[in-house]
Design a protein around this motif. Structure first.
Motif, PDB file in Angstrom:
ATOM      1  N   LEU A  74       0.850  -1.187   0.000  1.00 41.26           N
ATOM      2  CA  LEU A  74       0.000   0.000   0.000  1.00 41.26           C
ATOM      3  C   LEU A  74       0.885   1.236   0.000  1.00 41.26           C
ATOM      4  O   LEU A  74       1.926   1.264   0.673  1.00 41.26           O
ATOM      5  CB  LEU A  74      -0.906   0.011   1.235  1.00 41.26           C
ATOM      6  N   GLN A  75       0.497   2.239  -0.754  1.00 43.10           N
ATOM      7  CA  GLN A  75       1.248   3.494  -0.786  1.00 43.10           C
ATOM      8  C   GLN A  75       0.300   4.656  -0.543  1.00 43.10           C
ATOM      9  O   GLN A  75      -0.652   4.856  -1.289  1.00 43.10           O
ATOM     10  CB  GLN A  75       1.956   3.659  -2.131  1.00 43.10           C
ATOM     11  N   ALA A  76       0.572   5.424   0.505  1.00 45.24           N
ATOM     12  CA  ALA A  76      -0.217   6.617   0.778  1.00 45.24           C
ATOM     13  C   ALA A  76       0.292   7.771  -0.079  1.00 45.24           C
ATOM     14  O   ALA A  76      -0.489   8.560  -0.614  1.00 45.24           O
ATOM     15  CB  ALA A  76      -0.129   6.979   2.261  1.00 45.24           C
ATOM     16  N   GLN A  77       1.618   7.871  -0.197  1.00 47.95           N
ATOM     17  CA  GLN A  77       2.244   8.840  -1.094  1.00 47.95           C
ATOM     18  C   GLN A  77       3.643   8.354  -1.437  1.00 47.95           C
ATOM     19  O   GLN A  77       4.243   7.608  -0.669  1.00 47.95           O
ATOM     20  CB  GLN A  77       2.279  10.232  -0.479  1.00 47.95           C
ATOM     21  N   ALA A  78       4.118   8.755  -2.595  1.00 48.56           N
ATOM     22  CA  ALA A  78       5.409   8.246  -3.057  1.00 48.56           C
ATOM     23  C   ALA A  78       6.533   8.727  -2.139  1.00 48.56           C
ATOM     24  O   ALA A  78       6.651   9.927  -1.880  1.00 48.56           O
ATOM     25  CB  ALA A  78       5.671   8.715  -4.479  1.00 48.56           C
ATOM     26  N   PRO A  79       7.377   7.804  -1.635  1.00 46.49           N
ATOM     27  CA  PRO A  79       8.540   8.215  -0.840  1.00 46.49           C
ATOM     28  C   PRO A  79       9.489   9.033  -1.714  1.00 46.49           C
ATOM     29  O   PRO A  79       9.889   8.583  -2.784  1.00 46.49           O
ATOM     30  CB  PRO A  79       9.174   6.886  -0.418  1.00 46.49           C
ATOM     31  N   THR A  80       9.827  10.217  -1.250  1.00 50.72           N
ATOM     32  CA  THR A  80      10.582  11.159  -2.070  1.00 50.72           C
ATOM     33  C   THR A  80      11.797  11.688  -1.320  1.00 50.72           C
ATOM     34  O   THR A  80      11.735  11.937  -0.119  1.00 50.72           O
ATOM     35  CB  THR A  80       9.682  12.345  -2.478  1.00 50.72           C
ATOM     36  N   MET A  81      12.900  11.842  -2.054  1.00 49.87           N
ATOM     37  CA  MET A  81      14.121  12.435  -1.519  1.00 49.87           C
ATOM     38  C   MET A  81      14.499  13.655  -2.352  1.00 49.87           C
ATOM     39  O   MET A  81      14.260  13.688  -3.565  1.00 49.87           O
ATOM     40  CB  MET A  81      15.280  11.433  -1.560  1.00 49.87           C
ATOM     41  N   GLU A  82      15.106  14.632  -1.709  1.00 50.98           N
ATOM     42  CA  GLU A  82      15.606  15.810  -2.409  1.00 50.98           C
ATOM     43  C   GLU A  82      17.082  15.618  -2.726  1.00 50.98           C
ATOM     44  O   GLU A  82      17.874  15.288  -1.835  1.00 50.98           O
ATOM     45  CB  GLU A  82      15.412  17.046  -1.535  1.00 50.98           C
ATOM     46  N   MET A  83      17.449  15.799  -3.982  1.00 46.71           N
ATOM     47  CA  MET A  83      18.841  15.694  -4.410  1.00 46.71           C
ATOM     48  C   MET A  83      19.172  16.925  -5.219  1.00 46.71           C
ATOM     49  O   MET A  83      18.773  17.033  -6.382  1.00 46.71           O
ATOM     50  CB  MET A  83      19.065  14.409  -5.218  1.00 46.71           C
ATOM     51  N   ALA A  84      19.862  17.883  -4.575  1.00 45.81           N
ATOM     52  CA  ALA A  84      20.143  19.184  -5.174  1.00 45.81           C
ATOM     53  C   ALA A  84      18.815  19.837  -5.577  1.00 45.81           C
ATOM     54  O   ALA A  84      17.925  19.975  -4.752  1.00 45.81           O
ATOM     55  CB  ALA A  84      21.105  19.057  -6.329  1.00 45.81           C
ATOM     56  N   LYS A  85      18.651  20.172  -6.853  1.00 44.40           N
ATOM     57  CA  LYS A  85      17.418  20.835  -7.290  1.00 44.40           C
ATOM     58  C   LYS A  85      16.279  19.862  -7.530  1.00 44.40           C
ATOM     59  O   LYS A  85      15.119  20.274  -7.683  1.00 44.40           O
ATOM     60  CB  LYS A  85      17.680  21.600  -8.592  1.00 44.40           C
ATOM     61  N   ALA A  86      16.595  18.575  -7.580  1.00 43.96           N
ATOM     62  CA  ALA A  86      15.611  17.567  -7.985  1.00 43.96           C
ATOM     63  C   ALA A  86      14.930  16.907  -6.797  1.00 43.96           C
ATOM     64  O   ALA A  86      15.482  16.837  -5.695  1.00 43.96           O
ATOM     65  CB  ALA A  86      16.289  16.507  -8.844  1.00 43.96           C
ATOM     66  N   ARG A  87      13.741  16.406  -7.061  1.00 42.54           N
ATOM     67  CA  ARG A  87      13.044  15.531  -6.118  1.00 42.54           C
ATOM     68  C   ARG A  87      12.898  14.169  -6.787  1.00 42.54           C
ATOM     69  O   ARG A  87      12.381  14.080  -7.907  1.00 42.54           O
ATOM     70  CB  ARG A  87      11.681  16.087  -5.726  1.00 42.54           C
ATOM     71  N   VAL A  88      13.351  13.135  -6.085  1.00 45.46           N
ATOM     72  CA  VAL A  88      13.409  11.801  -6.665  1.00 45.46           C
ATOM     73  C   VAL A  88      12.458  10.877  -5.907  1.00 45.46           C
ATOM     74  O   VAL A  88      12.507  10.794  -4.669  1.00 45.46           O
ATOM     75  CB  VAL A  88      14.833  11.229  -6.605  1.00 45.46           C
ATOM     76  N   GLU A  89      11.594  10.184  -6.652  1.00 46.53           N
ATOM     77  CA  GLU A  89      10.727   9.173  -6.053  1.00 46.53           C
ATOM     78  C   GLU A  89      11.532   7.880  -5.933  1.00 46.53           C
ATOM     79  O   GLU A  89      11.995   7.328  -6.931  1.00 46.53           O
ATOM     80  CB  GLU A  89       9.480   8.967  -6.907  1.00 46.53           C
ATOM     81  N   ILE A  90      11.695   7.406  -4.711  1.00 42.93           N
ATOM     82  CA  ILE A  90      12.587   6.285  -4.431  1.00 42.93           C
ATOM     83  C   ILE A  90      11.884   4.955  -4.707  1.00 42.93           C
ATOM     84  O   ILE A  90      10.843   4.662  -4.113  1.00 42.93           O
ATOM     85  CB  ILE A  90      13.062   6.325  -2.959  1.00 42.93           C
ATOM     86  N   PRO A  91      12.438   4.116  -5.591  1.00 41.10           N
ATOM     87  CA  PRO A  91      11.834   2.800  -5.840  1.00 41.10           C
ATOM     88  C   PRO A  91      11.970   1.887  -4.624  1.00 41.10           C
ATOM     89  O   PRO A  91      12.800   2.123  -3.733  1.00 41.10           O
ATOM     90  CB  PRO A  91      12.654   2.254  -7.020  1.00 41.10           C
ATOM     91  N   ILE A  92      11.184   0.835  -4.606  1.00 44.10           N
ATOM     92  CA  ILE A  92      11.262  -0.158  -3.530  1.00 44.10           C
ATOM     93  C   ILE A  92      12.657  -0.781  -3.514  1.00 44.10           C
ATOM     94  O   ILE A  92      13.168  -1.217  -4.543  1.00 44.10           O
ATOM     95  CB  ILE A  92      10.188  -1.243  -3.718  1.00 44.10           C
ATOM     96  N   ALA A  93      13.276  -0.791  -2.325  1.00 40.40           N
ATOM     97  CA  ALA A  93      14.564  -1.461  -2.094  1.00 40.40           C
ATOM     98  C   ALA A  93      15.718  -0.887  -2.907  1.00 40.40           C
ATOM     99  O   ALA A  93      16.710  -1.561  -3.143  1.00 40.40           O
ATOM    100  CB  ALA A  93      14.448  -2.961  -2.358  1.00 40.40           C
ATOM    101  N   SER A  94      15.623   0.376  -3.317  1.00 36.57           N
ATOM    102  CA  SER A  94      16.739   0.965  -4.063  1.00 36.57           C
ATOM    103  C   SER A  94      17.807   1.472  -3.095  1.00 36.57           C
ATOM    104  O   SER A  94      17.557   1.690  -1.914  1.00 36.57           O
ATOM    105  CB  SER A  94      16.251   2.112  -4.952  1.00 36.57           C
ATOM    106  N   PHE A  95      19.013   1.686  -3.626  1.00 38.85           N
ATOM    107  CA  PHE A  95      20.150   2.084  -2.804  1.00 38.85           C
ATOM    108  C   PHE A  95      20.128   3.579  -2.511  1.00 38.85           C
ATOM    109  O   PHE A  95      19.815   4.394  -3.376  1.00 38.85           O
ATOM    110  CB  PHE A  95      21.457   1.725  -3.506  1.00 38.85           C
ATOM    111  N   LEU A  96      20.473   3.923  -1.267  1.00 39.80           N
ATOM    112  CA  LEU A  96      20.708   5.307  -0.868  1.00 39.80           C
ATOM    113  C   LEU A  96      21.870   5.320   0.118  1.00 39.80           C
ATOM    114  O   LEU A  96      22.091   4.335   0.839  1.00 39.80           O
ATOM    115  CB  LEU A  96      19.480   5.899  -0.148  1.00 39.80           C
ATOM    116  N   GLN A  97      22.611   6.419   0.186  1.00 37.41           N
ATOM    117  CA  GLN A  97      23.611   6.551   1.241  1.00 37.41           C
ATOM    118  C   GLN A  97      22.895   6.538   2.588  1.00 37.41           C
ATOM    119  O   GLN A  97      21.762   6.991   2.720  1.00 37.41           O
ATOM    120  CB  GLN A  97      24.414   7.848   1.072  1.00 37.41           C
ATOM    121  N   ALA A  98      23.575   6.040   3.607  1.00 42.60           N
ATOM    122  CA  ALA A  98      22.938   5.837   4.908  1.00 42.60           C
ATOM    123  C   ALA A  98      22.540   7.138   5.580  1.00 42.60           C
ATOM    124  O   ALA A  98      21.555   7.190   6.319  1.00 42.60           O
ATOM    125  CB  ALA A  98      23.869   5.046   5.824  1.00 42.60           C
ATOM    126  N   THR A  99      23.312   8.221   5.352  1.00 43.73           N
ATOM    127  CA  THR A  99      22.968   9.511   5.946  1.00 43.73           C
ATOM    128  C   THR A  99      22.905  10.582   4.858  1.00 43.73           C
ATOM    129  O   THR A  99      23.618  10.506   3.845  1.00 43.73           O
ATOM    130  CB  THR A  99      23.989   9.956   7.011  1.00 43.73           C
TER     131      THR A  99
END
Length: 397
Positions: free
Chosen positions: A212-237
């Protein structure tokens, strides 16, 4: 067998090392110079007590330290801690015949880790105990961002709903992204879907499938906003992502043509694209799709050509690398096949980010043998209090 001994050194896993009857015994939580009482079982030792503590021993800040296996280094002071982490990088390089020293140590703890995986078992929810497959139940984890404060509670709720699981958490701008892994074949989505409303989650998935998704999990990367796929890689901090991205942008400099290999969802590509077009490659098709969508919906950046490609099995050859600079951030296994092609290329600058010091040393040696010189070797400490360290280095012809 109970033994009184003196710790002679520190192993690469953060364990104290003592020599007993001509053999090395490894004792967690012990420091060099300490006289300790241990219980020995072959090469493993259990610390029973510290008779004379080392001067660099400090009081751990977490009440779970020593029982929980999530952290290994909270008992040593800051200078010793940084020296240990730096040695994790320099020692494999030395054995690979590379005499380069770490030039900077960056504390990238920031507000804490935005990602964590807790084990949900009958005995509770938390990390594995030291040298054990048993879970140490926790109520709080002080190395996590405040947004993950309820992670143990959520993991226990998952256990009640579907049984034993591993529960991964990511704190995003739009809420928590929670991913469940369970071997229970009959685990039903309807048993866990109420957790989305109960804990106000952004998204819940199980075994790689959306629940179930209430809203797409999103991260800010510089000027962009990225919708994070399921189980994709991100730096820990977030602090580590920013520090590494700043390093990459500065190292690439004014290069007009840049490739980002093992690009993931684009933390480097999207920043580099502020001043030049970027070609980005990764074998994670969902990550490539997320990156492609992000640059298309971001104003003020140049084109990012994002393509799915397995760089392990199908590395880009020297004839496919018409770039002035290449950035690469491979997984823990490193990128030997791709590095061999880079070593044969005419690329002026290669910027490498790595999370495994031994594989980094192997890949660095290949580049150096191919005519590159390593410089600006940096330690980025995002996995604080653990025996992991992030590495960044620049290689130039």
């Amino acid at each position: 067998m109970t033994i009184t001994t003196t710790i002679s050194s520190l192993g690469h896993k953060g364990e104290g090392v003592a020599e007993i009857d001509g053999k090395k015994v490894f004792i967690p939580l012990a420091l060099p110079g300490e006289k300790v009482e241990i219980e020995a079982d072959g090469e493993r030792g259990t610390l029973l007590g510290v008779i004379s503590p080392a001067e660099n021993r400090i009081e751990p800040f977490c009440p779970h330290f020593g029982a929980c296996g999530g952290c290994q280094l909270q008992h040593m002071d800051r200078p010793s801690y940084e020296a240990f982490k730096i040695a994790l990088i320099e020692t494999p390089l030395h054995f690979a015949g590379i005499d380069v020293k770490v030039s900077r140590f960056i504390d990238a703890a920031g507000d804490g880790r935005r990602r964590a995986t807790l084990h949900a078992r009958k005995e509770g929810a938390g990390y594995m105990r030291l040298r054990s497959h048993q879970v140490h139940d926790i109520d709080v984890c002080p190395i996590l961002v405040p947004g993950l404060a309820r992670a143990p509670e959520i993991a226990r709720a998952v256990m009640q709903a579907v049984g034993e699981s591993d529960v991964s958490f990511t704190a995003t701008l739009t809420g928590l992204d929670v991913s469940i892994r369970t071997e229970k074949k009959q685990a039903r989505h309807d048993r866990v879907s109420p957790l989305v409303g109960r804990f106000k989650l952004a998204r819940l998935s199980m075994n790689g499938e959306m629940v179930l998704q209430a809203q797409a999990p999103t991260m800010e990367m510089a000027k962009a906003r990225v919708e994070i796929p399921i189980a994709s890689f991100l730096q820990a901090t977030a602090a580590a992502e920013n520090a590494l991205a700043d390093y990459v942008v500065n190292a690439v400099g004014k290069a007009k043509t840049v490739a980002d290999l093992f690009c993931g969802v684009g933390p480097f590509a999207l920043r580099l694209a502020e001043t030049r077009p970027v070609s980005a490659f990764d074998n994670d098709k969902a990550a490539i799709a997320a990156l492609d969508k992000a640059w298309r919906f971001t104003k003020g950046i140049r084109e990012v050509t994002a393509k799915a490609r397995d760089l392990f099995r199908d590395p880009m050859t020297q004839f496919e690398l018409p770039f002035e600079a290449v950035v690469m951030d491979p997984p823990r296994a490193g990128a030997e096949a791709q590095v061999r092609e880079l070593a044969k290329s005419k690329i002026k600058t290669v910027v490498m980010v790595a999370c495994d010091a031994r594989n980094f040393a192997r890949d660095a040696a290949l580049l150096i043998a191919g005519g590159y010189t390593m410089s600006d070797l940096v330690a980025v400490d995002q996995f604080t209090q653990s025996t992991h360290i992030e590495i960044a280095a620049t290689f130039r012809r």
